[in-house]
Scaffold this active site. Structure first.
Site, short mmCIF file in Angstrom:
data_model
loop_
_atom_site.label_atom_id
_atom_site.label_comp_id
_atom_site.label_asym_id
_atom_site.label_seq_id
_atom_site.Cartn_x
_atom_site.Cartn_y
_atom_site.Cartn_z
N HIS A 461 -33.50 -12.49 41.63
CA HIS A 461 -34.66 -12.37 42.52
C HIS A 461 -34.22 -12.14 43.97
O HIS A 461 -34.63 -11.18 44.62
CB HIS A 461 -35.50 -13.65 42.42
CG HIS A 461 -36.71 -13.66 43.31
ND1 HIS A 461 -37.98 -13.42 42.83
CD2 HIS A 461 -36.86 -13.87 44.64
CE1 HIS A 461 -38.85 -13.48 43.83
NE2 HIS A 461 -38.19 -13.76 44.95
N GLU A 462 -33.36 -13.01 44.45
CA GLU A 462 -32.92 -12.90 45.85
C GLU A 462 -32.11 -11.62 46.05
O GLU A 462 -32.18 -11.00 47.12
CB GLU A 462 -32.12 -14.13 46.28
CG GLU A 462 -32.91 -15.45 46.24
CD GLU A 462 -34.26 -15.39 46.97
OE1 GLU A 462 -34.40 -14.61 47.92
OE2 GLU A 462 -35.18 -16.14 46.56
N HIS A 465 -34.45 -8.81 46.79
CA HIS A 465 -34.81 -8.75 48.21
C HIS A 465 -33.66 -8.12 49.02
O HIS A 465 -33.89 -7.33 49.94
CB HIS A 465 -35.04 -10.16 48.77
CG HIS A 465 -36.35 -10.78 48.39
ND1 HIS A 465 -37.56 -10.15 48.60
CD2 HIS A 465 -36.65 -12.00 47.85
CE1 HIS A 465 -38.54 -10.96 48.18
NE2 HIS A 465 -38.02 -12.08 47.73
N HIS A 468 -33.69 -4.43 48.87
CA HIS A 468 -34.76 -3.89 49.71
C HIS A 468 -34.26 -3.74 51.16
O HIS A 468 -34.59 -2.79 51.86
CB HIS A 468 -35.95 -4.85 49.65
CG HIS A 468 -37.29 -4.26 50.00
ND1 HIS A 468 -38.41 -5.03 50.06
CD2 HIS A 468 -37.68 -3.00 50.31
CE1 HIS A 468 -39.44 -4.27 50.39
NE2 HIS A 468 -39.03 -3.03 50.55
ZN LIG Z 1 -39.01 -13.78 46.84
#
Ligand SMILES: [Zn+2]
Length: 671
Positions: A461-462, A465, A468
């Protein structure tokens, strides 16, 4: 001696020179940085030249290097490696920074120049990205109240102040109620509780100054109690106390506060020219309108409620098997659901863990990014703020893309949770700057360090990010990387979690720490099956809260929020044995501050999108389909906030997201 936070960083990739910065440097550096930023703003506001995109908007975009350097280092260490000195600095800095930024928004001379550029936007021959930055800048000022004059301006300041006070009171009342209540347990009352829950109950008793163990409203104590205690009477008592937080009458009662907050929010929205608070709040989001939010939530509500009703029937039967007649009640759900989980999905965490080695999971997250986007990762030896931190240089075709820092282990000096932040964001104005991105997690140390499945998901998940941020390819920093709408920002991160579930990824990287063998197929199936267990319940308690939040802010503020809450729940047919995940008197997301007000839906919104986006890969022929990966980078990961999120998503997917993939993923699709 010059302050290392203020000088130009002559280090590899201009990473902060952590080894030469001391805590004494922060306070004087912040003073100088604030002065520098004020000078920059003042120069823009009082520039005698006619306002232009370059001398107003770009001048605001130009990074104030001292501010960026001081704050990026300070926030990094304050969150991930705090100490009493840093905590003290944080208490001192927070109000100063809040005042600094609100003074910029309230600067009338500056706003007049922004508005002048906005008014001539048609004649300026701006690129799409420039138009977007201009729109966002102007909108930010207007939403902050910069365009208000006289009595309206004064009233706005009054409302803001009162809302801040009420938000704090709401939080403090809730904490007081949570601290106040506890239920003493006798030794027999501990029956059925696992060791960790017994230990927690005893520790809590000590803290409360009583002899024996106690149940408190702390989630880590009450949840296992409701799951494991066979004593229905005690479960009921604990549950009722949990559900009544913030609504116990007297000084800590939050119901009147909630009503006042809702009324002030409506007034504030109207002063700014919006029909109601939801319209104001959703304007900046991908969803844009209350109708769009309600539509999505109701598309999910039907199937979720149907599943919850089916599950309630199964649990009721189990309860009757225990000789208890009557309805399944909310204090029965967790208990029978846990019993059922054991029968249907027993997954031994201890057996699973050796397959999830931290280092191999990091490799897996890198390998997926390599297959999808061609990124390569090489360890980088630079001084960082803690010996547990690691850094990599990220390249593509031999060219520098970013620096990635991983700070994975829990320690006392780190706040809880996991997060991604950029110490430097990607931008090309006024000069090219490559991102420096950090992932911070709280995994347990070990030799080797082993993860739970949830931990491994957090890691992916991290890292989503981080991608991105790292793949961002925009001109202006204010729209770089994760600077996007709240209901869009979790798309890249939640989407990346899906690659952990790809069987070929797990079979290559989930290898046993001792034997080196790949995770057996049956175990993998169990892991994935457990992930969708009790989703009817979880979806119902969540969607009910989101619908009530929306109803509170869409239209006239209710004089009696509790009555409005009851109305909404009756309208949607809330199942008898499930309550809202957060009822009004303790709905901190919505009332402690503005962050998630009229925005609690956004968790579900993002999940709908990530499921729908991953389905695009599956439809195209697989998780690593190169065309889809290219489209994901081009339209979403590289674009930051340079376009409206609905436009970005449509460019990637060919249409807006639908709920089918989410319902399938949560196991709620009709079978
Ligand atoms: Zn998040």
């Amino acid at each position: 001696m010059t302050n290392p936070l203020l000088s130009r960083w002559d280090t590899p990739f201009e990473i902060a020179p952590f080894d030469s910065i001391s805590d004494e440097d922060f306070a004087p550096a912040l003073e100088e940085a604030l002065a520098a930023h004020n000078a920059q703003i003042e120069a823009i506001a009082t520039n005698p030249d006619a306002p232009s995109f370059a001398n107003v908007i770009e001048a605001l975009e130009a990074p104030c290097r001292p501010m960026e350097q001081v704050l990026s280092v300070f926030y990094t260490v304050a969150g991930a490696d705090s100490n009493p000195k840093r905590q003290e600095l944080q208490r001192a800095f927070s109000p100063r920074l809040a005042a600094h930024y609100s003074a910029i928004t309230a600067n009338k001379a500056l706003y007049a120049r922004v508005k002048a550029v906005w008014d001539q936007r048609e004649d300026l021959d701006l690129s799409d990205e420039q138009q977007r930055v201009l729109m966002l800048t102007h909108r930010g000022f207007v939403r902050g109240g910069a365009a208000l004059e006289g009595a309206n301006d004064a009233r706005m300041q009054e409302i803001k102040g009162r809302l801040a006070t009420l938000g704090t009171e709401f939080t403090q009342n809730l904490l007081a109620d949570e601290r106040e209540w506890f239920m003493e347990l006798s030794e027999e009352d501990l029956e059925g509780l696992p060791d960790f829950a017994v230990a927690a109950a005893r520790a809590a008793g000590k803290e409360k100054g009583v002899k024996g163990p106690v149940v408190t409203t702390s989630r880590s104590i009450i949840t296992p109690f409701l799951k494991f205690s066979p004593r229905r009477d005690l479960r009921e008592k604990a549950f009722q106390a949990w559900a009544a937080r913030g609504a116990n009458g007297g000084e800590t009662d939050n119901r009147a506060i909630a009503a006042e907050i809702l009324s002030l929010r409506e007034e504030r929205a109207k002063l700014l020219g919006y029909e109601n608070f939801a319209a104001y709040k959703l304007e900046t989001e991908m969803a844009k309108t209350p109708e769009a939010v309600r539509g999505l939530l109701m598309d999910v509500w039907g199937p979720a409620k149907a599943r919850a009703d089916q599950d309630a029937a199964v649990l009721t039967e189990m309860m009757q098997g225990d000789g208890i007649n009557g309805d399944l009640e909310p204090w029965d759900w967790h208990y029978y659901s846990e019993k059922r989980r054991k029968i249907e999905h027993d997954l031994d965490e201890a057996e699973l863990k050796p397959y999830l080695q931290l280092d191999r999971m990091i490799e897996a997250s890198f390998a997926c990014a390599n297959r999808l986007f061609g990124l390569e990762f090489a360890p980088l030896d630079v001084p960082l703020y803690h010996p547990d931190c690691r850094a990599w240089e990220v390249t593509r075709n031999g060219e520098h893309v970013a620096v990635f820092i991983g700070d994975y282990f829990a320690r006392g000096s780190k706040r809880s949770g996991a997060w991604c932040s950029a110490m430097r964001s990607q931008a090309k104005f006024p000069e090219k700057q490559a991102p420096v991105v950090i992932n911070v997690c709280n995994f347990a140390k070990g030799e080797p360090a082993l993860l739970s499945y949830d931990d491994a998901r957090t890691l992916f998940h991290e890292f989503g990010h981080a991608l991105h941020q790292m793949l961002s390819d925009v001109t202006y920093e204010s729209i770089s990387g994760t600077s996007v709408a709240r209901d869009f920002v979790e798309l890249p991160s939640q989407l990346y979690e899906h690659w952990l579930e790809v069987p070929e990824v797990l079979s290559e990287f989930a290898t046993h720490a001792e034997t080196g063998e790949a995770m057996p197929k049956e175990m993998l199936d169990k892991v994935l099956g457990a992930a969708t267990y009790d989703m009817g319940f979880q979806t119902v308690e969540y969607v009910a809260s989101a619908l009530v939040d929306l109803a509170f802010h869409d239209g006239a503020a209710p004089a009696d929020p509790m009555a409005r809450q009851a109305e909404v729940l009756a309208e949607i047919g809330m199942p008898h044995a499930i309550i809202m995940r957060h009822a009004t008197p303790h709905f901190a997301h919505v009332f402690s501050g503005d962050g998630y007000s009229s925005g609690y839906y956004s968790y579900m919104w993002s999940e709908v999108m990530d499921a729908d986006a991953f389905a695009a890969f599956e439809e195209a022929g697989g998780a690593f389909d190169p065309e889809r990966a290219k489209a994901l980078e081009e339209h979403i990961l590289s674009s930051g906030g340079s376009k409206d999120p609905a436009e970005l998503y449509t460019a990637f997917r060919g249409r807006l997201p639908g709920v089918d993939a989410l319902l399938k993923g949560r196991g709620l699709a009709a079978k």
